[in-house]
Scaffold this motif. Structure first.
Motif, PDB file in Angstrom:
ATOM      1  N   ASP A 110     -10.855   3.128  -8.750  1.00 45.52           N
ATOM      2  CA  ASP A 110      -9.564   3.524  -8.859  1.00 45.52           C
ATOM      3  C   ASP A 110      -8.960   3.727  -7.126  1.00 45.52           C
ATOM      4  N   HIS A 111      -9.789   4.168  -6.348  1.00 45.41           N
ATOM      5  CA  HIS A 111      -9.284   4.364  -5.069  1.00 45.41           C
ATOM      6  C   HIS A 111      -9.002   2.910  -4.306  1.00 45.41           C
ATOM      7  N   ASP A 112      -9.824   2.078  -4.677  1.00 53.24           N
ATOM      8  CA  ASP A 112      -9.484   0.571  -4.155  1.00 53.24           C
ATOM      9  C   ASP A 112      -8.267   0.091  -4.595  1.00 53.24           C
ATOM     10  N   MET A 113      -7.915   0.245  -6.027  1.00 53.25           N
ATOM     11  CA  MET A 113      -6.663  -0.204  -6.508  1.00 53.25           C
ATOM     12  C   MET A 113      -5.461   0.374  -6.089  1.00 53.25           C
ATOM     13  N   ALA A 114      -5.770   2.005  -5.827  1.00 45.81           N
ATOM     14  CA  ALA A 114      -4.528   2.636  -5.404  1.00 45.81           C
ATOM     15  C   ALA A 114      -4.396   2.073  -4.033  1.00 45.81           C
ATOM     16  N   ASN A 115      -5.274   1.565  -3.147  1.00 44.65           N
ATOM     17  CA  ASN A 115      -5.054   0.983  -1.787  1.00 44.65           C
ATOM     18  C   ASN A 115      -4.285  -0.337  -1.866  1.00 44.65           C
ATOM     19  N   ILE A 116      -4.764  -1.127  -2.841  1.00 43.69           N
ATOM     20  CA  ILE A 116      -4.148  -2.428  -3.097  1.00 43.69           C
ATOM     21  C   ILE A 116      -2.804  -2.319  -3.410  1.00 43.69           C
ATOM     22  N   ASN A 117      -2.387  -1.241  -4.334  1.00 46.33           N
ATOM     23  CA  ASN A 117      -0.906  -0.935  -4.733  1.00 46.33           C
ATOM     24  C   ASN A 117      -0.474  -0.717  -3.377  1.00 46.33           C
ATOM     25  N   THR A 118      -0.802  -0.005  -2.338  1.00 48.91           N
ATOM     26  CA  THR A 118       0.014   0.454  -1.255  1.00 48.91           C
ATOM     27  C   THR A 118       0.199  -0.770  -0.449  1.00 48.91           C
ATOM     28  N   LEU A 119      -0.389  -1.844  -0.427  1.00 48.35           N
ATOM     29  CA  LEU A 119      -0.170  -3.071   0.078  1.00 48.35           C
ATOM     30  C   LEU A 119       1.385  -3.638  -0.363  1.00 48.35           C
ATOM     31  N   PHE A 120       1.466  -3.487  -1.494  1.00 46.76           N
ATOM     32  CA  PHE A 120       2.968  -3.938  -2.362  1.00 46.76           C
ATOM     33  C   PHE A 120       3.653  -3.166  -1.902  1.00 46.76           C
ATOM     34  N   LYS A 121       3.615  -1.852  -1.673  1.00 47.07           N
ATOM     35  CA  LYS A 121       4.680  -1.033  -1.312  1.00 47.07           C
ATOM     36  C   LYS A 121       4.875  -0.805   0.099  1.00 47.07           C
ATOM     37  N   TRP A 122       3.757  -1.027   0.942  1.00 47.68           N
ATOM     38  CA  TRP A 122       4.325  -0.923   2.640  1.00 47.68           C
ATOM     39  C   TRP A 122       4.176  -2.244   3.234  1.00 47.68           C
ATOM     40  N   THR A 123       3.695  -3.267   3.138  1.00 50.33           N
ATOM     41  CA  THR A 123       3.585  -4.419   3.551  1.00 50.33           C
ATOM     42  C   THR A 123       5.013  -4.681   4.359  1.00 50.33           C
ATOM     43  N   LYS A 124       5.711  -4.884   3.701  1.00 49.05           N
ATOM     44  CA  LYS A 124       7.223  -5.210   4.034  1.00 49.05           C
ATOM     45  C   LYS A 124       7.778  -4.283   5.075  1.00 49.05           C
ATOM     46  N   HIS A 125       7.344  -2.909   5.493  1.00 49.05           N
ATOM     47  CA  HIS A 125       7.752  -2.073   6.413  1.00 49.05           C
ATOM     48  C   HIS A 125       7.049  -2.227   7.609  1.00 49.05           C
ATOM     49  N   PHE A 126       6.231  -3.055   7.814  1.00 50.18           N
ATOM     50  CA  PHE A 126       5.403  -3.243   8.983  1.00 50.18           C
ATOM     51  C   PHE A 126       4.933  -4.861   9.386  1.00 50.18           C
ATOM     52  N   ASP A 127       5.029  -5.259  10.462  1.00 51.37           N
ATOM     53  CA  ASP A 127       4.563  -6.610  10.932  1.00 51.37           C
ATOM     54  C   ASP A 127       3.397  -6.965  10.100  1.00 51.37           C
ATOM     55  N   SER A 128       2.454  -6.289  10.121  1.00 46.94           N
ATOM     56  CA  SER A 128       1.311  -6.477   9.287  1.00 46.94           C
ATOM     57  C   SER A 128       0.555  -5.241   8.859  1.00 46.94           C
ATOM     58  N   LEU A 129      -0.073  -5.565   7.761  1.00 47.74           N
ATOM     59  CA  LEU A 129      -0.834  -4.361   7.221  1.00 47.74           C
ATOM     60  C   LEU A 129      -2.233  -4.947   6.513  1.00 47.74           C
ATOM     61  N   THR A 130      -3.258  -4.456   7.077  1.00 52.46           N
ATOM     62  CA  THR A 130      -4.652  -4.932   6.592  1.00 52.46           C
ATOM     63  C   THR A 130      -5.400  -3.801   6.144  1.00 52.46           C
ATOM     64  N   LEU A 131      -6.199  -4.193   5.058  1.00 51.90           N
ATOM     65  CA  LEU A 131      -7.158  -3.293   4.480  1.00 51.90           C
ATOM     66  C   LEU A 131      -8.559  -3.674   5.054  1.00 51.90           C
ATOM     67  N   PHE A 132      -9.343  -2.878   5.417  1.00 52.32           N
ATOM     68  CA  PHE A 132     -10.707  -3.127   5.884  1.00 52.32           C
ATOM     69  C   PHE A 132     -11.694  -2.695   5.051  1.00 52.32           C
ATOM     70  N   SER A 133     -12.991  -3.362   4.418  1.00 51.54           N
ATOM     71  CA  SER A 133     -14.101  -2.554   4.396  1.00 51.54           C
ATOM     72  C   SER A 133     -15.151  -2.926   5.591  1.00 51.54           C
ATOM     73  N   ASN A 134     -16.287  -2.808   5.174  1.00 48.63           N
ATOM     74  CA  ASN A 134     -17.201  -3.018   6.276  1.00 48.63           C
ATOM     75  C   ASN A 134     -17.578  -4.745   6.468  1.00 48.63           C
ATOM     76  N   GLU A 135     -17.213  -5.343   5.168  1.00 44.45           N
ATOM     77  CA  GLU A 135     -17.751  -6.832   4.991  1.00 44.45           C
ATOM     78  C   GLU A 135     -16.249  -7.616   4.649  1.00 44.45           C
ATOM     79  N   ASN A 136     -15.161  -6.868   4.387  1.00 44.50           N
ATOM     80  CA  ASN A 136     -14.196  -7.703   3.902  1.00 44.50           C
ATOM     81  C   ASN A 136     -12.714  -7.113   4.263  1.00 44.50           C
TER      82      ASN A 136
END
Length: 261
Positions: free
Chosen positions: A139-165
């Motif tokens: 559920d945390h992962d999905m909340a963070n994915i939702n954050t991409l949809f909300k905030w990507t347009k406000h920054f030059d780039s927005l990237t989520l990282f795990s240790n492998e992806n």
């Protein structure tokens, strides 16, 4: 991706904001991302992670959240070791701590750029790296994915990282992606629709390319694809799609893949 970011930082084209979440984070990735950053923000318990991984040697600019996860010893350390760290308690149960942190960065853009000594900041672009964003509770992962949809347009780039992806949201349009081989980015990659179907997607540079095809849950989803060329071109004229790649830090530092619209 970090190599391209480093080049743009040296050219004074962008300002890097590194956000640290309360999840497992590779120490090398953490140090590299913080070295690139002009501004470091911890979302609540992310301050504990930052402190523990580097023994308090990296000092964040802000700690933001409802502060229910922030340890007392960490709070006292950052308050005492430097007046640089500001701590903001934001109580809002309808928003998670990453959302609160990005809201703070967005709302304080001018002051952040001024405080970091950024010149010509009126046109300066912000690149946001979010560490520990994936690989924990679903559920945390999905909340963070939702954050991409909300905030990507406000920054030059927005990237989520795990240790492998790493994951970015591709907005409608053409995207040219140069995988970072120093980071050993790929070869595993994926194009994932979230919510609505995404029509007429065309790609070049993948083992299994798409040609004006539709991706949707319950139908085709392009997971476990492979990067085969030095340049990837993705055309997504009608919708938003997630682009994800695997990476490894085993060969070195100063990493980055770039996505250009």
């Amino acid at each position: 991706m970090l190599k391209t970011i480093e080049k743009r930082v040296k050219k004074n084209e962008i300002t890097v904001i590194t956000v640290v979440l309360n999840n497992v984070i590779n120490s090398d990735l953490l140090i590299q991302a913080c070295d690139l950053a002009s501004f470091i923000a911890c979302a609540d318990g992310g301050a504990n992670r930052l402190y523990d991984e580097v023994n308090g040697q990296i000092i964040p600019n802000v700690i933001i959240g409802d502060l229910d996860s922030l340890r007392i010893d960490v709070k006292k350390y950052y308050e005492g070791v430097s007046k640089k760290t500001k701590i903001y308690k934001v109580v809002d149960q309808d928003r998670h701590d990453l959302d609160k942190t990005l809201q703070h960065v967005h709302d304080n853009r001018s002051s952040i750029l001024n405080d970091t000594g950024t010149t010509g900041h009126s046109n300066k672009k912000m690149c946001v790296l979010v560490l520990g964003a994936l690989g924990g509770r679903f559920d945390h992962d999905m909340a963070n994915i939702n954050t991409l949809f909300k905030w990507t347009k406000h920054f030059d780039s927005l990237t989520l990282f795990s240790n492998e992806n790493m994951v970015q949201l591709l907005e409608p349009g053409r995207h040219v992606i140069i995988p970072d081989r120093n980071l050993e980015e790929g070869p595993t990659c994926g194009l994932i629709p979230i919510g609505l179907p995404v029509d007429n997607i065309t790609t070049n540079g993948l083992k299994w390319n798409l040609s004006k095809q539709t991706l949707n849950f319950g139908g085709l989803v392009s997971t476990s694809n492979r990067i085969v060329d030095k340049k990837i071109v993705i055309d997504t004229p009608n919708g938003h799609i997630l682009w994800t790649t695997s990476f490894s830090l085993s060969k070195g530092s100063n990493t980055d893949s770039s996505s250009k619209s």
